[in-house]
Design a protein around this motif. Sequence first.
Motif, short mmCIF file in Angstrom:
data_model
loop_
_atom_site.label_atom_id
_atom_site.label_comp_id
_atom_site.label_asym_id
_atom_site.label_seq_id
_atom_site.Cartn_x
_atom_site.Cartn_y
_atom_site.Cartn_z
N LYS A 206 0.84 -1.19 0.00
CA LYS A 206 0.00 0.00 0.00
C LYS A 206 0.88 1.25 0.00
N GLY A 207 0.31 2.35 -0.47
CA GLY A 207 1.04 3.62 -0.49
C GLY A 207 1.56 3.97 -1.87
N ASP A 208 2.19 5.13 -1.96
CA ASP A 208 2.79 5.57 -3.22
C ASP A 208 3.95 4.64 -3.56
N LYS A 209 4.01 4.23 -4.83
CA LYS A 209 5.07 3.31 -5.25
C LYS A 209 5.96 3.98 -6.28
N TYR A 210 7.22 3.52 -6.30
CA TYR A 210 8.20 4.09 -7.22
C TYR A 210 8.83 3.01 -8.09
N VAL A 211 9.07 3.38 -9.33
CA VAL A 211 9.80 2.50 -10.26
C VAL A 211 11.18 3.12 -10.45
N ILE A 212 12.23 2.33 -10.21
CA ILE A 212 13.59 2.86 -10.27
C ILE A 212 14.46 2.01 -11.19
N CYS A 213 15.25 2.68 -12.00
CA CYS A 213 16.22 2.01 -12.88
C CYS A 213 17.62 2.23 -12.34
N ASN A 214 18.32 1.13 -12.08
CA ASN A 214 19.70 1.19 -11.59
C ASN A 214 20.65 1.23 -12.79
N ALA A 215 21.18 2.42 -13.06
CA ALA A 215 22.16 2.57 -14.15
C ALA A 215 23.51 2.98 -13.57
N ASP A 216 23.79 2.51 -12.34
CA ASP A 216 25.04 2.91 -11.68
C ASP A 216 26.24 2.13 -12.22
N GLU A 217 26.07 0.85 -12.48
CA GLU A 217 27.08 0.00 -13.14
C GLU A 217 28.52 0.29 -12.71
N GLY A 218 28.91 -0.25 -11.56
CA GLY A 218 30.22 0.09 -11.02
C GLY A 218 31.31 -0.95 -11.18
N ASP A 219 31.01 -2.15 -11.70
CA ASP A 219 32.05 -3.18 -11.84
C ASP A 219 33.14 -2.73 -12.82
N PRO A 220 34.42 -2.84 -12.45
CA PRO A 220 35.49 -2.51 -13.39
C PRO A 220 35.36 -3.34 -14.67
N GLY A 221 35.41 -2.67 -15.81
CA GLY A 221 35.32 -3.37 -17.10
C GLY A 221 33.92 -3.50 -17.64
N ALA A 222 32.91 -3.14 -16.86
CA ALA A 222 31.51 -3.28 -17.29
C ALA A 222 31.03 -1.99 -17.95
N TYR A 223 30.38 -2.13 -19.11
CA TYR A 223 29.79 -0.95 -19.75
C TYR A 223 28.56 -1.32 -20.59
N MET A 224 27.88 -2.43 -20.20
CA MET A 224 26.68 -2.86 -20.93
C MET A 224 25.54 -1.87 -20.74
N ASP A 225 25.27 -1.51 -19.49
CA ASP A 225 24.14 -0.62 -19.20
C ASP A 225 24.36 0.77 -19.79
N ARG A 226 25.58 1.26 -19.66
CA ARG A 226 25.89 2.56 -20.25
C ARG A 226 25.61 2.55 -21.75
N SER A 227 26.05 1.49 -22.43
CA SER A 227 25.85 1.40 -23.88
C SER A 227 24.39 1.29 -24.25
N LEU A 228 23.62 0.53 -23.45
CA LEU A 228 22.18 0.41 -23.73
C LEU A 228 21.48 1.76 -23.64
N LEU A 229 21.83 2.55 -22.63
CA LEU A 229 21.23 3.88 -22.51
C LEU A 229 21.70 4.80 -23.64
#
Length: 493
Positions: A206-229
Amino acid sequence: MAKLKDRAALEEFRKKLQSKNEKRNKKLISLCAGSGCGAYGTTKVHQTLVDELKKQKLEKKVEIKLTGCHGFCEKGPIMVIHPEGIFYPQVKEKNLPQIVEETIKKGELVKSLGYKDPASKKTIALEEDIPFYKLQQRVIFGNNGIIDPTSIDDYIAVGGYTALEKALFDLKPKKIIDEIKAAGLRGRGGGGFPTGIKWETCRRQKGDKYVICNADEGDPGAYMDRSLLEVNPHSVVEGMIIGAIAIVSHEGFVYVRHEYPLAVKNLTVALQKAEKLGLLGKNILGSGFDFTIHISRGGGAFVCGESTALMASLEGNPGRPRAKYVHTVEKGFRQNPSNLNNVETWANVPVIINQGAEWYASIGTERSKGTKIFSLVGKVVNTGLVEVPMGTTLRSIIFDIGGGIPKKKQFKAVQTGGPSGGCIPEQFLDLPVDFDELAKVGSIMGSGVMIVMDQDTCMVDVACYFVDFLKDESCGQCNPCREGLKQMLVILT
Protein backbone atom coordinates in the motif's frame (compact mmCIF):
# COMPACT_ATOMS: atom_id res chain seq x y z
CA MET A 1 5.80 17.20 -32.69
CA ALA A 2 2.06 16.77 -31.99
CA LYS A 3 0.92 14.80 -28.97
CA LEU A 4 -0.61 11.40 -29.78
CA LYS A 5 -4.06 11.36 -28.22
CA ASP A 6 -4.81 7.65 -28.37
CA ARG A 7 -3.73 4.23 -29.57
CA ALA A 8 -5.04 4.77 -33.09
CA ALA A 9 -2.95 7.93 -33.43
CA LEU A 10 0.21 6.03 -32.47
CA GLU A 11 -0.57 3.26 -34.97
CA GLU A 12 -1.18 5.80 -37.74
CA PHE A 13 2.05 7.62 -36.85
CA ARG A 14 4.00 4.35 -36.95
CA LYS A 15 2.58 3.40 -40.36
CA LYS A 16 3.57 6.78 -41.79
CA LEU A 17 7.12 6.36 -40.52
CA GLN A 18 7.40 2.82 -41.90
CA SER A 19 5.95 3.89 -45.26
CA LYS A 20 8.41 6.77 -45.44
CA ASN A 21 11.30 4.39 -44.75
CA GLU A 22 10.10 1.91 -47.38
CA LYS A 23 9.89 4.64 -50.01
CA ARG A 24 13.32 6.00 -49.14
CA ASN A 25 15.47 5.58 -52.21
CA LYS A 26 18.76 6.34 -50.51
CA LYS A 27 21.86 4.56 -49.37
CA LEU A 28 22.09 4.48 -45.58
CA ILE A 29 25.43 4.85 -43.84
CA SER A 30 25.29 3.71 -40.22
CA LEU A 31 28.16 5.24 -38.27
CA CYS A 32 28.75 4.18 -34.66
CA ALA A 33 28.80 7.18 -32.34
CA GLY A 34 28.86 5.37 -28.98
CA SER A 35 31.44 6.28 -26.35
CA GLY A 36 33.93 3.68 -27.61
CA CYS A 37 33.83 4.66 -31.27
CA GLY A 38 33.63 8.31 -30.26
CA ALA A 39 36.95 7.95 -28.48
CA TYR A 40 38.44 6.61 -31.72
CA GLY A 41 37.33 9.71 -33.66
CA THR A 42 33.77 9.28 -34.97
CA THR A 43 33.13 13.05 -34.91
CA LYS A 44 35.97 13.80 -37.36
CA VAL A 45 35.05 10.83 -39.55
CA HIS A 46 31.43 12.00 -39.68
CA GLN A 47 32.31 15.55 -40.66
CA THR A 48 34.78 14.39 -43.31
CA LEU A 49 32.14 11.99 -44.69
CA VAL A 50 29.58 14.81 -44.92
CA ASP A 51 32.12 16.97 -46.78
CA GLU A 52 33.08 14.13 -49.14
CA LEU A 53 29.45 13.40 -50.05
CA LYS A 54 28.90 17.09 -50.82
CA LYS A 55 32.07 17.17 -52.88
CA GLN A 56 30.84 14.23 -54.97
CA LYS A 57 27.28 15.67 -55.08
CA LEU A 58 25.78 12.67 -53.30
CA GLU A 59 24.39 14.40 -50.19
CA LYS A 60 20.78 14.02 -51.42
CA LYS A 61 21.23 10.37 -52.34
CA VAL A 62 22.83 9.19 -49.10
CA GLU A 63 21.61 9.35 -45.51
CA ILE A 64 24.06 9.24 -42.61
CA LYS A 65 22.75 7.88 -39.32
CA LEU A 66 24.77 8.31 -36.14
CA THR A 67 23.89 5.26 -34.08
CA GLY A 68 24.90 3.87 -30.72
CA CYS A 69 27.30 1.02 -29.99
CA HIS A 70 27.49 -1.84 -32.53
CA GLY A 71 29.23 -4.04 -29.95
CA PHE A 72 32.56 -4.65 -31.71
CA CYS A 73 34.15 -1.85 -29.72
CA GLU A 74 37.84 -2.36 -30.48
CA LYS A 75 37.14 -1.97 -34.22
CA GLY A 76 35.83 1.56 -33.96
CA PRO A 77 34.93 3.78 -35.64
CA ILE A 78 32.59 1.27 -37.30
CA MET A 79 30.71 2.01 -40.51
CA VAL A 80 28.00 -0.19 -42.08
CA ILE A 81 26.53 0.63 -45.48
CA HIS A 82 22.95 -0.44 -46.17
CA PRO A 83 21.08 -2.07 -47.82
CA GLU A 84 24.06 -4.35 -48.59
CA GLY A 85 25.32 -4.47 -44.99
CA ILE A 86 28.95 -3.82 -46.01
CA PHE A 87 31.11 -3.49 -42.89
CA TYR A 88 34.14 -1.24 -42.48
CA PRO A 89 36.15 -1.34 -39.22
CA GLN A 90 38.52 1.31 -37.87
CA VAL A 91 37.49 3.85 -40.50
CA LYS A 92 39.89 6.74 -40.97
CA GLU A 93 39.25 10.09 -42.60
CA LYS A 94 41.72 9.33 -45.41
CA ASN A 95 39.73 6.18 -46.32
CA LEU A 96 36.46 8.00 -47.04
CA PRO A 97 37.01 9.16 -50.67
CA GLN A 98 37.73 5.56 -51.70
CA ILE A 99 34.76 4.17 -49.74
CA VAL A 100 32.41 6.73 -51.31
CA GLU A 101 33.76 6.06 -54.79
CA GLU A 102 33.75 2.24 -54.65
CA THR A 103 31.04 1.31 -52.14
CA ILE A 104 28.52 4.17 -52.17
CA LYS A 105 28.60 4.61 -55.93
CA LYS A 106 29.24 1.04 -57.10
CA GLY A 107 28.19 -1.14 -54.16
CA GLU A 108 31.57 -2.86 -54.05
CA LEU A 109 33.78 -3.60 -51.05
CA VAL A 110 37.19 -1.97 -50.82
CA LYS A 111 39.00 -5.17 -49.82
CA SER A 112 42.00 -3.44 -48.33
CA LEU A 113 39.71 -1.63 -45.88
CA GLY A 114 37.32 -4.51 -45.07
CA TYR A 115 37.26 -6.71 -41.99
CA LYS A 116 39.98 -9.37 -42.00
CA ASP A 117 39.11 -12.43 -39.92
CA PRO A 118 42.19 -13.34 -37.81
CA ALA A 119 41.29 -17.05 -37.89
CA SER A 120 40.59 -17.63 -41.59
CA LYS A 121 42.72 -14.70 -42.82
CA LYS A 122 39.85 -13.91 -45.22
CA THR A 123 38.26 -10.52 -45.82
CA ILE A 124 34.59 -10.59 -44.82
CA ALA A 125 32.36 -8.04 -46.53
CA LEU A 126 29.09 -8.23 -44.60
CA GLU A 127 28.54 -7.43 -40.94
CA GLU A 128 26.23 -10.44 -40.48
CA ASP A 129 28.94 -12.86 -41.70
CA ILE A 130 31.60 -11.75 -39.22
CA PRO A 131 32.02 -14.52 -36.56
CA PHE A 132 31.84 -11.96 -33.74
CA TYR A 133 28.26 -11.09 -34.78
CA LYS A 134 27.19 -14.33 -36.45
CA LEU A 135 27.52 -16.40 -33.27
CA GLN A 136 25.49 -14.00 -31.12
CA GLN A 137 21.72 -13.79 -30.60
CA ARG A 138 21.08 -10.05 -30.39
CA VAL A 139 17.59 -9.83 -28.90
CA ILE A 140 18.24 -6.57 -27.00
CA PHE A 141 21.04 -5.13 -29.14
CA GLY A 142 19.55 -6.16 -32.51
CA ASN A 143 18.43 -2.72 -33.72
CA ASN A 144 21.58 -0.86 -32.67
CA GLY A 145 22.88 -0.28 -36.17
CA ILE A 146 19.70 1.27 -37.57
CA ILE A 147 18.50 3.49 -34.72
CA ASP A 148 19.56 7.04 -34.01
CA PRO A 149 19.35 7.14 -30.18
CA THR A 150 18.09 10.74 -30.29
CA SER A 151 15.24 9.90 -32.70
CA ILE A 152 11.98 8.62 -31.21
CA ASP A 153 10.77 8.16 -34.80
CA ASP A 154 13.46 5.53 -35.42
CA TYR A 155 12.40 3.58 -32.34
CA ILE A 156 8.69 3.71 -33.17
CA ALA A 157 9.36 2.70 -36.80
CA VAL A 158 10.95 -0.60 -35.71
CA GLY A 159 8.04 -1.42 -33.41
CA GLY A 160 8.87 0.69 -30.39
CA TYR A 161 6.07 1.34 -27.89
CA THR A 162 3.86 -1.46 -29.27
CA ALA A 163 4.46 -3.30 -25.98
CA LEU A 164 3.30 -0.18 -24.13
CA GLU A 165 0.10 -0.20 -26.21
CA LYS A 166 -0.59 -3.78 -25.19
CA ALA A 167 0.12 -3.06 -21.55
CA LEU A 168 -2.21 -0.04 -21.54
CA PHE A 169 -5.12 -1.39 -23.55
CA ASP A 170 -4.94 -5.20 -23.85
CA LEU A 171 -3.49 -6.47 -20.58
CA LYS A 172 -4.52 -6.12 -16.96
CA PRO A 173 -1.66 -5.35 -14.52
CA LYS A 174 -1.86 -8.88 -13.11
CA LYS A 175 -1.57 -10.33 -16.64
CA ILE A 176 1.57 -8.25 -17.28
CA ILE A 177 3.15 -9.65 -14.12
CA ASP A 178 2.06 -13.18 -15.06
CA GLU A 179 3.82 -12.78 -18.44
CA ILE A 180 7.05 -11.61 -16.81
CA LYS A 181 6.90 -14.52 -14.36
CA ALA A 182 6.14 -17.08 -17.10
CA ALA A 183 9.02 -15.72 -19.19
CA GLY A 184 11.41 -16.49 -16.32
CA LEU A 185 13.10 -13.09 -16.47
CA ARG A 186 15.65 -12.67 -13.69
CA GLY A 187 17.33 -9.41 -12.68
CA ARG A 188 20.36 -8.66 -14.85
CA GLY A 189 22.06 -6.48 -12.25
CA GLY A 190 23.83 -9.36 -10.54
CA GLY A 191 21.49 -10.91 -7.99
CA GLY A 192 19.36 -12.76 -10.52
CA PHE A 193 16.17 -12.40 -8.46
CA PRO A 194 12.99 -13.33 -10.41
CA THR A 195 11.66 -10.05 -11.79
CA GLY A 196 7.99 -11.07 -11.84
CA ILE A 197 8.00 -12.06 -8.18
CA LYS A 198 9.57 -8.71 -7.25
CA TRP A 199 6.88 -6.86 -9.21
CA GLU A 200 4.12 -8.98 -7.69
CA THR A 201 5.35 -8.31 -4.15
CA CYS A 202 5.63 -4.59 -4.79
CA ARG A 203 2.15 -4.43 -6.31
CA ARG A 204 0.62 -5.90 -3.13
CA GLN A 205 2.00 -3.09 -0.97
CA LYS A 206 0.00 0.00 0.00
CA GLY A 207 1.04 3.62 -0.49
CA ASP A 208 2.79 5.57 -3.22
CA LYS A 209 5.07 3.31 -5.25
CA TYR A 210 8.20 4.09 -7.22
CA VAL A 211 9.80 2.50 -10.26
CA ILE A 212 13.59 2.86 -10.27
CA CYS A 213 16.22 2.01 -12.88
CA ASN A 214 19.70 1.19 -11.59
CA ALA A 215 22.16 2.57 -14.15
CA ASP A 216 25.04 2.91 -11.68
CA GLU A 217 27.08 0.00 -13.14
CA GLY A 218 30.22 0.09 -11.02
CA ASP A 219 32.05 -3.18 -11.84
CA PRO A 220 35.49 -2.51 -13.39
CA GLY A 221 35.32 -3.37 -17.10
CA ALA A 222 31.51 -3.28 -17.29
CA TYR A 223 29.79 -0.95 -19.75
CA MET A 224 26.68 -2.86 -20.93
CA ASP A 225 24.14 -0.62 -19.20
CA ARG A 226 25.89 2.56 -20.25
CA SER A 227 25.85 1.40 -23.88
CA LEU A 228 22.18 0.41 -23.73
CA LEU A 229 21.23 3.88 -22.51
CA GLU A 230 23.43 5.42 -25.20
CA VAL A 231 22.10 3.31 -28.06
CA ASN A 232 18.43 2.67 -27.28
CA PRO A 233 17.16 4.65 -24.29
CA HIS A 234 13.52 4.27 -25.37
CA SER A 235 13.64 0.50 -24.78
CA VAL A 236 14.47 1.20 -21.13
CA VAL A 237 11.86 3.96 -20.86
CA GLU A 238 9.18 1.71 -22.38
CA GLY A 239 10.09 -1.11 -20.00
CA MET A 240 9.83 1.22 -17.01
CA ILE A 241 6.38 2.50 -18.04
CA ILE A 242 5.14 -1.09 -18.43
CA GLY A 243 6.55 -1.89 -14.97
CA ALA A 244 4.75 1.16 -13.58
CA ILE A 245 1.44 -0.01 -15.06
CA ALA A 246 1.98 -3.46 -13.54
CA ILE A 247 2.64 -2.27 -9.98
CA VAL A 248 0.49 0.90 -10.23
CA SER A 249 3.20 3.53 -9.87
CA HIS A 250 3.12 7.09 -11.17
CA GLU A 251 6.70 8.23 -10.64
CA GLY A 252 10.03 6.76 -11.68
CA PHE A 253 13.74 7.52 -11.46
CA VAL A 254 16.83 6.56 -13.43
CA TYR A 255 19.88 6.60 -11.14
CA VAL A 256 22.82 6.97 -13.51
CA ARG A 257 26.51 7.67 -13.02
CA HIS A 258 27.55 11.28 -13.56
CA GLU A 259 30.56 10.10 -15.60
CA TYR A 260 28.23 8.64 -18.28
CA PRO A 261 27.59 11.97 -20.10
CA LEU A 262 26.46 10.50 -23.43
CA ALA A 263 24.05 8.09 -21.72
CA VAL A 264 22.60 10.98 -19.68
CA LYS A 265 22.32 13.16 -22.78
CA ASN A 266 20.54 10.53 -24.90
CA LEU A 267 18.24 9.51 -22.06
CA THR A 268 17.32 13.16 -21.42
CA VAL A 269 16.42 13.61 -25.09
CA ALA A 270 14.42 10.36 -25.06
CA LEU A 271 12.37 11.44 -22.02
CA GLN A 272 11.66 14.87 -23.50
CA LYS A 273 10.51 13.46 -26.84
CA ALA A 274 8.41 10.70 -25.25
CA GLU A 275 6.63 13.31 -23.13
CA LYS A 276 6.04 15.64 -26.10
CA LEU A 277 4.55 12.74 -28.05
CA GLY A 278 2.24 11.76 -25.20
CA LEU A 279 3.98 8.48 -24.38
CA LEU A 280 5.08 9.73 -20.98
CA GLY A 281 3.56 12.10 -18.44
CA LYS A 282 -0.12 12.80 -17.94
CA ASN A 283 -2.84 10.65 -19.53
CA ILE A 284 -0.54 8.47 -21.67
CA LEU A 285 -2.19 7.81 -25.06
CA GLY A 286 -5.54 8.86 -23.60
CA SER A 287 -5.56 5.88 -21.25
CA GLY A 288 -5.92 7.89 -18.05
CA PHE A 289 -2.60 6.50 -16.76
CA ASP A 290 0.04 9.01 -15.57
CA PHE A 291 3.75 8.30 -15.22
CA THR A 292 6.81 10.55 -15.15
CA ILE A 293 10.52 9.67 -15.07
CA HIS A 294 13.30 11.78 -13.51
CA ILE A 295 17.07 11.44 -13.93
CA SER A 296 19.27 11.41 -10.82
CA ARG A 297 23.03 11.52 -11.30
CA GLY A 298 25.15 9.54 -8.87
CA GLY A 299 28.67 10.49 -7.88
CA GLY A 300 30.21 7.18 -8.94
CA ALA A 301 30.36 5.37 -5.60
CA PHE A 302 30.56 1.60 -6.15
CA VAL A 303 28.43 0.93 -3.05
CA CYS A 304 25.53 2.88 -4.59
CA GLY A 305 24.97 0.00 -6.99
CA GLU A 306 23.43 -1.79 -3.97
CA SER A 307 19.69 -1.19 -3.78
CA THR A 308 19.36 0.42 -0.35
CA ALA A 309 22.48 2.57 -0.76
CA LEU A 310 21.20 3.70 -4.17
CA MET A 311 17.88 4.75 -2.66
CA ALA A 312 19.62 6.58 0.19
CA SER A 313 21.64 8.49 -2.39
CA LEU A 314 18.49 9.15 -4.43
CA GLU A 315 17.02 10.79 -1.32
CA GLY A 316 20.06 13.06 -1.03
CA ASN A 317 21.65 11.14 1.85
CA PRO A 318 25.06 9.40 2.02
CA GLY A 319 25.00 6.19 -0.01
CA ARG A 320 25.12 3.63 2.78
CA PRO A 321 23.42 0.22 2.69
CA ARG A 322 20.95 -0.77 5.37
CA ALA A 323 19.92 -4.12 6.82
CA LYS A 324 18.32 -6.43 4.26
CA TYR A 325 15.52 -7.78 6.45
CA VAL A 326 13.40 -4.81 5.31
CA HIS A 327 12.94 -5.25 1.56
CA THR A 328 12.85 -2.23 -0.73
CA VAL A 329 9.64 -3.48 -2.36
CA GLU A 330 8.05 -2.86 1.05
CA LYS A 331 10.02 0.17 2.28
CA GLY A 332 12.46 1.64 -0.17
CA PHE A 333 12.75 5.16 -1.60
CA ARG A 334 11.20 7.65 0.86
CA GLN A 335 10.13 4.63 2.96
CA ASN A 336 7.62 3.70 0.26
CA PRO A 337 7.36 0.50 -1.84
CA SER A 338 9.98 0.72 -4.59
CA ASN A 339 10.63 -1.55 -7.55
CA LEU A 340 14.30 -1.47 -8.60
CA ASN A 341 15.67 -3.20 -11.70
CA ASN A 342 18.78 -2.50 -13.73
CA VAL A 343 18.96 -1.11 -17.28
CA GLU A 344 19.20 -4.46 -19.08
CA THR A 345 16.30 -5.94 -17.10
CA TRP A 346 14.02 -3.06 -18.09
CA ALA A 347 15.09 -3.38 -21.76
CA ASN A 348 13.94 -7.03 -21.74
CA VAL A 349 10.38 -6.14 -20.69
CA PRO A 350 9.07 -4.79 -24.06
CA VAL A 351 10.55 -7.83 -25.82
CA ILE A 352 8.64 -10.21 -23.51
CA ILE A 353 5.34 -8.34 -23.91
CA ASN A 354 5.72 -8.23 -27.70
CA GLN A 355 7.07 -11.73 -28.35
CA GLY A 356 5.30 -13.55 -25.52
CA ALA A 357 6.51 -15.39 -22.44
CA GLU A 358 6.65 -18.76 -24.21
CA TRP A 359 8.97 -17.44 -26.93
CA TYR A 360 11.25 -15.75 -24.40
CA ALA A 361 11.37 -18.81 -22.11
CA SER A 362 12.49 -20.95 -25.07
CA ILE A 363 15.83 -19.11 -24.98
CA GLY A 364 18.42 -19.98 -22.34
CA THR A 365 18.50 -22.68 -19.67
CA GLU A 366 15.91 -24.17 -17.35
CA ARG A 367 16.46 -21.61 -14.57
CA SER A 368 18.06 -18.74 -16.52
CA LYS A 369 15.96 -17.53 -19.45
CA GLY A 370 16.64 -15.17 -22.32
CA THR A 371 19.92 -13.66 -23.48
CA LYS A 372 22.62 -11.87 -21.52
CA ILE A 373 24.88 -9.04 -22.62
CA PHE A 374 28.50 -9.49 -21.54
CA SER A 375 31.34 -7.00 -21.56
CA LEU A 376 34.22 -9.06 -22.97
CA VAL A 377 37.52 -7.33 -22.19
CA GLY A 378 41.14 -8.05 -21.33
CA LYS A 379 43.52 -10.47 -23.07
CA VAL A 380 41.16 -11.51 -25.87
CA VAL A 381 41.32 -10.87 -29.62
CA ASN A 382 37.80 -9.45 -30.04
CA THR A 383 36.84 -7.14 -27.20
CA GLY A 384 33.38 -5.65 -27.02
CA LEU A 385 29.79 -6.27 -26.01
CA VAL A 386 28.50 -9.78 -26.63
CA GLU A 387 24.84 -10.88 -26.41
CA VAL A 388 24.28 -14.64 -26.20
CA PRO A 389 21.62 -17.02 -24.86
CA MET A 390 21.98 -17.95 -21.22
CA GLY A 391 23.84 -21.25 -20.98
CA THR A 392 26.42 -20.45 -23.67
CA THR A 393 29.77 -21.80 -22.54
CA LEU A 394 32.73 -19.69 -21.49
CA ARG A 395 34.76 -21.36 -24.23
CA SER A 396 32.27 -20.30 -26.91
CA ILE A 397 32.20 -16.69 -25.70
CA ILE A 398 35.98 -16.33 -25.29
CA PHE A 399 37.25 -18.41 -28.21
CA ASP A 400 34.49 -18.61 -30.83
CA ILE A 401 33.10 -15.08 -30.48
CA GLY A 402 36.08 -13.47 -28.76
CA GLY A 403 38.61 -15.05 -31.10
CA GLY A 404 40.81 -16.49 -28.35
CA ILE A 405 43.97 -15.13 -26.76
CA PRO A 406 46.20 -12.72 -28.73
CA LYS A 407 49.68 -13.77 -29.91
CA LYS A 408 48.82 -17.47 -29.37
CA LYS A 409 49.41 -17.18 -25.65
CA GLN A 410 47.82 -19.55 -23.15
CA PHE A 411 44.52 -18.78 -21.48
CA LYS A 412 44.89 -18.56 -17.70
CA ALA A 413 41.52 -17.44 -16.26
CA VAL A 414 38.46 -15.29 -16.76
CA GLN A 415 37.20 -13.03 -14.01
CA THR A 416 33.40 -12.78 -13.87
CA GLY A 417 31.02 -10.91 -11.63
CA GLY A 418 33.21 -7.91 -10.84
CA PRO A 419 34.86 -7.48 -7.40
CA SER A 420 32.26 -9.77 -5.82
CA GLY A 421 32.94 -12.55 -8.34
CA GLY A 422 35.87 -14.85 -8.92
CA CYS A 423 38.51 -16.03 -11.38
CA ILE A 424 37.58 -19.16 -13.34
CA PRO A 425 40.54 -21.28 -14.59
CA GLU A 426 40.89 -23.26 -17.83
CA GLN A 427 39.45 -26.51 -16.47
CA PHE A 428 35.99 -24.87 -16.29
CA LEU A 429 35.95 -23.33 -19.79
CA ASP A 430 33.09 -25.60 -20.88
CA LEU A 431 30.88 -24.38 -18.06
CA PRO A 432 27.52 -22.97 -19.24
CA VAL A 433 27.21 -19.34 -18.22
CA ASP A 434 24.08 -18.72 -16.16
CA PHE A 435 23.17 -17.61 -12.66
CA ASP A 436 23.45 -21.06 -11.07
CA GLU A 437 26.36 -22.73 -12.88
CA LEU A 438 28.90 -19.99 -12.16
CA ALA A 439 28.04 -20.14 -8.46
CA LYS A 440 29.05 -23.81 -8.42
CA VAL A 441 32.67 -22.88 -9.17
CA GLY A 442 32.85 -20.00 -6.71
CA SER A 443 31.99 -17.08 -8.97
CA ILE A 444 28.88 -15.16 -10.03
CA MET A 445 27.55 -13.72 -13.26
CA GLY A 446 27.08 -10.30 -11.70
CA SER A 447 26.20 -7.56 -14.14
CA GLY A 448 28.03 -9.42 -16.91
CA VAL A 449 31.68 -8.34 -17.05
CA MET A 450 34.24 -10.89 -18.28
CA ILE A 451 37.91 -10.00 -17.91
CA VAL A 452 40.11 -12.50 -19.78
CA MET A 453 43.64 -13.20 -18.54
CA ASP A 454 46.54 -14.91 -20.26
CA GLN A 455 49.73 -16.70 -19.14
CA ASP A 456 51.43 -13.39 -18.27
CA THR A 457 48.76 -12.31 -15.79
CA CYS A 458 49.80 -12.47 -12.14
CA MET A 459 46.86 -13.70 -10.04
CA VAL A 460 48.25 -12.04 -6.91
CA ASP A 461 48.23 -8.70 -8.75
CA VAL A 462 44.62 -9.37 -9.79
CA ALA A 463 43.63 -10.08 -6.19
CA CYS A 464 45.49 -6.98 -5.02
CA TYR A 465 43.70 -4.82 -7.59
CA PHE A 466 40.21 -5.93 -6.59
CA VAL A 467 40.88 -5.80 -2.83
CA ASP A 468 42.37 -2.31 -3.22
CA PHE A 469 39.35 -1.28 -5.28
CA LEU A 470 36.94 -2.54 -2.61
CA LYS A 471 38.98 -0.92 0.18
CA ASP A 472 38.64 2.47 -1.50
CA GLU A 473 34.93 1.96 -2.26
CA SER A 474 33.90 0.66 1.18
CA CYS A 475 31.23 2.79 2.84
CA GLY A 476 32.98 2.06 6.15
CA GLN A 477 29.95 1.03 8.19
CA CYS A 478 31.10 -2.50 9.11
CA ASN A 479 34.38 -3.60 10.71
CA PRO A 480 34.95 -6.72 8.56
CA CYS A 481 34.81 -4.62 5.41
CA ARG A 482 36.40 -1.38 6.62
CA GLU A 483 39.29 -2.96 8.54
CA GLY A 484 39.41 -6.43 7.00
CA LEU A 485 40.04 -5.23 3.45
CA LYS A 486 42.97 -3.11 4.64
CA GLN A 487 44.57 -6.13 6.32
CA MET A 488 43.88 -8.39 3.33
CA LEU A 489 45.68 -5.89 1.09
CA VAL A 490 48.65 -5.77 3.51
CA ILE A 491 48.92 -9.56 3.44
CA LEU A 492 48.63 -9.75 -0.34
CA THR A 493 51.17 -6.95 -0.81
